[in-house]
Motif scaffolding. Sequence first.
Motif, short mmCIF file in Angstrom:
data_model
loop_
_atom_site.label_atom_id
_atom_site.label_comp_id
_atom_site.label_asym_id
_atom_site.label_seq_id
_atom_site.Cartn_x
_atom_site.Cartn_y
_atom_site.Cartn_z
N ASP A 175 1.36 -1.77 -4.61
CA ASP A 175 0.06 -1.14 -4.38
C ASP A 175 -0.92 -1.72 -5.39
O ASP A 175 -0.54 -2.02 -6.53
CB ASP A 175 0.15 0.38 -4.53
CG ASP A 175 -0.99 1.11 -3.82
OD1 ASP A 175 -0.70 1.85 -2.87
OD2 ASP A 175 -2.15 0.92 -4.20
N GLY A 203 -2.82 1.06 4.99
CA GLY A 203 -3.38 0.30 3.88
C GLY A 203 -4.17 -0.93 4.30
O GLY A 203 -5.08 -1.35 3.59
N ASN A 250 -3.41 -0.11 -6.59
CA ASN A 250 -3.99 0.98 -7.37
C ASN A 250 -2.94 1.60 -8.29
O ASN A 250 -1.94 2.16 -7.82
CB ASN A 250 -4.58 2.03 -6.43
CG ASN A 250 -5.38 3.08 -7.17
OD1 ASN A 250 -4.82 4.02 -7.71
ND2 ASN A 250 -6.69 2.91 -7.21
N ALA A 302 0.85 -1.20 0.00
CA ALA A 302 0.00 0.00 0.00
C ALA A 302 0.88 1.24 0.00
O ALA A 302 0.54 2.26 0.60
CB ALA A 302 -0.96 0.00 1.19
N ASN A 333 -8.05 -1.19 4.26
CA ASN A 333 -8.75 -1.23 2.98
C ASN A 333 -8.70 -2.59 2.30
O ASN A 333 -9.28 -2.77 1.23
CB ASN A 333 -8.15 -0.17 2.04
CG ASN A 333 -8.30 1.24 2.59
OD1 ASN A 333 -9.40 1.69 2.88
ND2 ASN A 333 -7.18 1.93 2.75
N MET A 358 3.62 -1.81 5.96
CA MET A 358 2.32 -1.44 5.41
C MET A 358 1.78 -0.28 6.22
O MET A 358 1.45 -0.43 7.39
CB MET A 358 1.36 -2.61 5.44
CG MET A 358 0.12 -2.43 4.58
SD MET A 358 -0.86 -3.97 4.54
CE MET A 358 -1.93 -3.64 3.13
#
Length: 250
Positions: A94, A141, A96, A70, A144, A138
């Motif tokens: 990550d 993160g 995203n 993350a 989520n 981490m």
Amino acid sequence: MNEQPGTTHFGFRDVPVADKQKLVGEVFTSVARNYDLMNDLMSFGVHRLWKRHFVAISGVRRGDRVLDLAGGTGDIAALLKPVVGEQGEVVVGDINAAMLGVGRDRLTDRGLVGGLRWAQLNAECLPFPDNSFDAVTMAFGLRNVTDKDKALADICRVLKPGGRALVLEFSRVQSELFSKLYDFHSFKVLPRLGQLFAGDAGSYQYLAESIRKHPDQETLKGMMERAGFGKVEVRNLSNGIVAIHRAYKF
């Protein structure tokens, strides 16, 4: 409200498990360009000190190979890289792509290129062999992640024996009075600031809700122990607004 079979929480809403990853992805794609602003609004700017302390107590040494999950913004990687030195490596993972792009561009602009790798991945099924890393970090993160137990078990799997996992996350405020003030800021002030500065009240509302749904200090400690970690240590910062969980793979 208890989650129904086949559902999980997305903030205070129950959603199908299969939908959560997409919904979280939309939030972070929306806030990617304003992520520093988001953290400043959520933490009154103190997140920068929390992150420095997180890395300072990580036990990471020169030459280590570290996985930062993350980590798309690059904040933790930028702090870790000088610690691991030229012989070490930081792999930034990550889920995203927008967050990864922001972080990679930011660190490249600062001249931080060598010894850094960037990987789009899901923390629940890490694409690395067993015993690959000296440490896994981490920051902000884990809350989520859809299946936190699965992610923690896979973090344990990719760590070398003797390696360390460190989780920095919003947690349970210890003072009742301070908790009430924090709730007011989170649910009344933060979404309005998100709308004012980023044009996105909804994402900020979700982020405040996701903090309240995240396991508290003792619950997360137990989850890490069940995932296979030993010697799980918990350190509260700022009266428990955030906590650092540090654990070892034996």
